[in-house]
Motif scaffolding. Structure first.
Motif, short mmCIF file in Angstrom:
data_model
loop_
_atom_site.label_atom_id
_atom_site.label_comp_id
_atom_site.label_asym_id
_atom_site.label_seq_id
_atom_site.Cartn_x
_atom_site.Cartn_y
_atom_site.Cartn_z
N ARG A 1 6.76 13.80 -1.58
CA ARG A 1 8.30 13.23 -2.00
C ARG A 1 8.48 11.86 -1.53
O ARG A 1 8.00 11.24 -0.48
CB ARG A 1 9.40 14.08 -1.10
N ALA A 2 9.19 11.06 -2.30
CA ALA A 2 9.32 9.77 -1.98
C ALA A 2 10.74 9.37 -2.44
O ALA A 2 11.26 9.63 -3.67
CB ALA A 2 8.45 8.82 -2.67
N LEU A 3 11.32 8.43 -1.90
CA LEU A 3 12.71 7.97 -2.53
C LEU A 3 12.44 6.65 -3.46
O LEU A 3 11.41 5.93 -3.37
CB LEU A 3 13.51 7.13 -1.32
N VAL A 4 13.24 6.88 -4.84
CA VAL A 4 12.89 5.83 -5.70
C VAL A 4 14.24 5.35 -6.48
O VAL A 4 15.24 6.19 -6.29
CB VAL A 4 12.34 6.51 -7.04
N PHE A 5 14.55 4.17 -6.23
CA PHE A 5 15.64 3.53 -6.77
C PHE A 5 15.32 3.36 -8.33
O PHE A 5 14.32 2.84 -8.94
CB PHE A 5 15.82 1.97 -6.46
N THR A 6 16.13 3.94 -8.99
CA THR A 6 16.05 4.10 -10.78
C THR A 6 16.97 3.02 -11.40
O THR A 6 16.40 2.70 -12.58
CB THR A 6 16.21 5.52 -11.13
N GLU A 7 17.87 2.69 -10.71
CA GLU A 7 18.81 1.64 -11.37
C GLU A 7 19.88 1.37 -10.59
O GLU A 7 19.78 2.05 -9.46
CB GLU A 7 19.42 2.23 -12.70
N PRO A 8 20.90 0.40 -10.59
CA PRO A 8 21.55 -0.16 -9.69
C PRO A 8 22.62 1.00 -9.36
O PRO A 8 23.17 1.81 -10.24
CB PRO A 8 22.45 -1.19 -10.44
N GLY A 9 22.75 1.45 -8.06
CA GLY A 9 23.41 2.37 -7.70
C GLY A 9 22.95 3.80 -7.77
O GLY A 9 23.75 4.96 -7.57
N ARG A 10 21.70 4.18 -8.26
CA ARG A 10 21.35 5.28 -8.03
C ARG A 10 19.64 5.41 -7.36
O ARG A 10 18.89 4.67 -7.71
CB ARG A 10 21.01 5.71 -9.83
N ALA A 11 19.93 6.43 -6.44
CA ALA A 11 18.73 6.59 -5.86
C ALA A 11 18.24 8.29 -5.86
O ALA A 11 19.29 8.97 -5.74
CB ALA A 11 18.68 6.03 -4.37
N GLU A 12 16.88 8.63 -5.94
CA GLU A 12 16.71 9.95 -6.03
C GLU A 12 15.26 9.97 -5.28
O GLU A 12 14.52 9.13 -5.17
CB GLU A 12 16.76 10.64 -7.31
N VAL A 13 15.03 11.41 -4.81
CA VAL A 13 13.93 11.71 -4.36
C VAL A 13 13.25 12.37 -5.18
O VAL A 13 13.39 13.43 -5.97
CB VAL A 13 14.26 12.98 -3.15
N GLN A 14 12.02 11.81 -5.49
CA GLN A 14 11.03 12.28 -6.61
C GLN A 14 9.75 12.83 -5.99
O GLN A 14 9.21 12.61 -4.92
CB GLN A 14 10.63 11.23 -7.59
N ARG A 15 9.19 13.54 -6.54
CA ARG A 15 7.86 14.31 -6.28
C ARG A 15 6.86 13.25 -7.04
O ARG A 15 6.75 12.97 -8.33
CB ARG A 15 7.75 15.52 -6.89
N VAL A 16 6.09 12.58 -6.38
CA VAL A 16 5.05 11.63 -6.93
C VAL A 16 3.60 11.96 -6.20
O VAL A 16 3.53 12.75 -5.33
CB VAL A 16 5.76 10.06 -6.39
N PRO A 17 2.47 11.25 -6.94
CA PRO A 17 1.21 11.47 -6.43
C PRO A 17 1.10 11.11 -4.95
O PRO A 17 1.57 9.91 -4.56
CB PRO A 17 0.38 10.89 -7.45
N VAL A 18 0.33 11.79 -4.25
CA VAL A 18 0.15 11.21 -2.82
C VAL A 18 -0.94 9.96 -3.09
O VAL A 18 -1.82 10.12 -3.76
CB VAL A 18 -0.66 12.42 -2.08
N PRO A 19 -0.76 9.01 -2.25
CA PRO A 19 -1.56 7.72 -2.45
C PRO A 19 -3.06 8.18 -1.84
O PRO A 19 -3.24 9.07 -1.01
CB PRO A 19 -0.82 7.00 -1.72
N VAL A 20 -4.08 7.48 -2.48
CA VAL A 20 -5.33 7.53 -2.00
C VAL A 20 -5.84 6.28 -1.50
O VAL A 20 -5.23 5.24 -2.05
CB VAL A 20 -6.34 7.83 -3.19
N ALA A 21 -6.35 6.25 -0.36
CA ALA A 21 -6.82 4.96 0.22
C ALA A 21 -7.90 4.01 -0.71
O ALA A 21 -8.99 4.69 -0.60
CB ALA A 21 -7.40 5.07 1.57
N ALA A 22 -7.56 3.12 -1.00
CA ALA A 22 -8.44 2.40 -1.78
C ALA A 22 -9.32 1.39 -0.97
O ALA A 22 -9.13 1.30 0.27
CB ALA A 22 -7.58 1.45 -2.80
N GLU A 23 -10.24 0.78 -1.47
CA GLU A 23 -10.80 -0.21 -0.79
C GLU A 23 -10.10 -1.12 0.17
O GLU A 23 -9.05 -1.71 -0.35
CB GLU A 23 -11.84 -0.92 -1.56
N GLY A 24 -10.08 -1.28 1.38
CA GLY A 24 -9.48 -2.15 2.45
C GLY A 24 -8.16 -1.49 2.84
O GLY A 24 -7.26 -2.01 3.31
N GLN A 25 -7.89 -0.27 2.28
CA GLN A 25 -6.46 0.47 2.58
C GLN A 25 -6.50 1.53 3.34
O GLN A 25 -7.71 2.11 3.56
CB GLN A 25 -6.01 0.81 1.18
#
Length: 339
Positions: free
Chosen positions: A4-28
């Protein structure tokens, strides 16, 4: 895998979306976020008033969150595995590391600099997890909890502002504004033996922290102000700061108004005043974390409430949680669920 992550979709609108879990890339690394702060920059990104949106530096959809603390749970190729399991925070300013500005210690103004949770390209920490470049991690001292850790970023800004004022113990500092940055600056200055005065409107909370010399503008005494820090968002106060400060001393600007401010440069010149602008916490992160760990400054009383991701949109729209205390800061625990 999904998070779950908070996303601003447009001015004045925020929603909690289900997004892919991040993967640690090189150096991360990947950090499980324990606490994240909501600040004025997040509000401006939410409302659409942030200048980055008109300049094209930021755009919707945007995942905010640049004040945070958490535990490293994954390390990508090229990352020292000793980061695993450590509680960390991170620099907001992610720079190229190779340009002239970076090489001279000014990476926070790198022309290629990206800002996590603010500018495009680096999703922020108002989420269950965040991917972050290990080069810009800061390990938190042992014993420093996630609440204090999430206040390292605003504290680093305040620390830089107080240091830029150039005061010695016993000298007098006037701070304009009693929000998170102003109060943290007051706490830091007090820990250094500086005489602190505050100018604001809602002063009861500041006085509860021991700052009895807190004034509204009509009450402000006629004293010699050895430095003035403007931590407000009022467009008329930058000019007032120059008028109030002692000749030959410093005014530090860390607050930003939503509209342009006017400063009469004739006053700067004729009073021989040095004006300093502060952008970001980068150079102050390690020192303020140590200050917190040593107990010289306790930032926890500034936290009014801890909410979940589902509550952030209402906070951004100006609604305080029903159980909120008097402090200016709202923190987010991404593990909390609505209901």
């Amino acid at each position: 895998m999904i998070m779950r992550a908070l996303v601003f979709t447009e001015p004045g609108r925020a929603e909690v979306q289900r997004v892919p879990v991040p993967v640690a890339a090189e150096g991360q690394v990947v950090v499980d976020v324990e606490r994240a702060g909501v600040c004025g920059t997040d509000v401006e990104l939410f409302t659409g008033e942030m200048s980055y949106l008109s300049s094209g530096r930021s755009s919707y959809p945007l995942r905010p969150g640049h004040e945070w603390a958490g535990v490293v749970t994954a390390a990508g190729p090229g990352v020292d595995p000793s980061w695993l399991g450590r509680r960390v925070t991170g620099d907001t300013m992610i720079a190229c590391g190779s340009c002239r500005r970076c090489r001279s210690g000014r990476h926070h103004v790198c022309a290629a600099m990206r800002e996590i949770g603010i500018a495009d390209g680096l999703p922020g920490a108002l989420a269950e997890k965040v991917a972050f470049p290990a080069r810009f991690l800061h390990a938190l001292p042992d014993g420093l909890d996630a609440t204090a850790g999430a206040l390292v970023e605003p504290g680093g800004n305040a620390e830089r502002a107080v240091t830029a004022a150039g005061l010695a113990p016993g000298e007098r500092l006037l701070i304009l504004g009693t929000g998170t940055i102003g109060l943290l600056a007051a706490m830091i200055a007090r820990s250094r033996g500086i005489e602190v005065h505050l100018l604001g409107q809602q002063l009861g909370f500041a006085r509860s922290l021991g700052f009895e010399q807190a004034w509204t503008l009509p009450e402000l005494p006629e004293l010699e102000w050895d430095a003035v820090v403007d931590a407000s968002n009022a467009p008329q106060l930058p000019g007032l700061a120059v008028r109030l400060v002692e000749p030959g001393r410093r005014v530090v600007y860390i607050g930003l108004a939503g509209t342009p401010s006017t400063v009469d440069t004739r006053e700067l010149v004729l009073k021989d005043v040095t004006a300093v602008g502060i952008l970001g916490a980068s150079a102050g992160l390690s020192s303020i974390a140590a200050t917190y760990a040593e107990g010289l400054v306790r930032p926890e009383p500034l936290v009014a409430a801890v909410v979940g991701l589902d509550d952030v949109a209402r906070v951004l729209a100006g609604h305080r949680p029903g159980n909120a205390g008097d402090g200016p800061k709202i923190l987010v625990d991404p593990s909390l669920r609505a209901g």
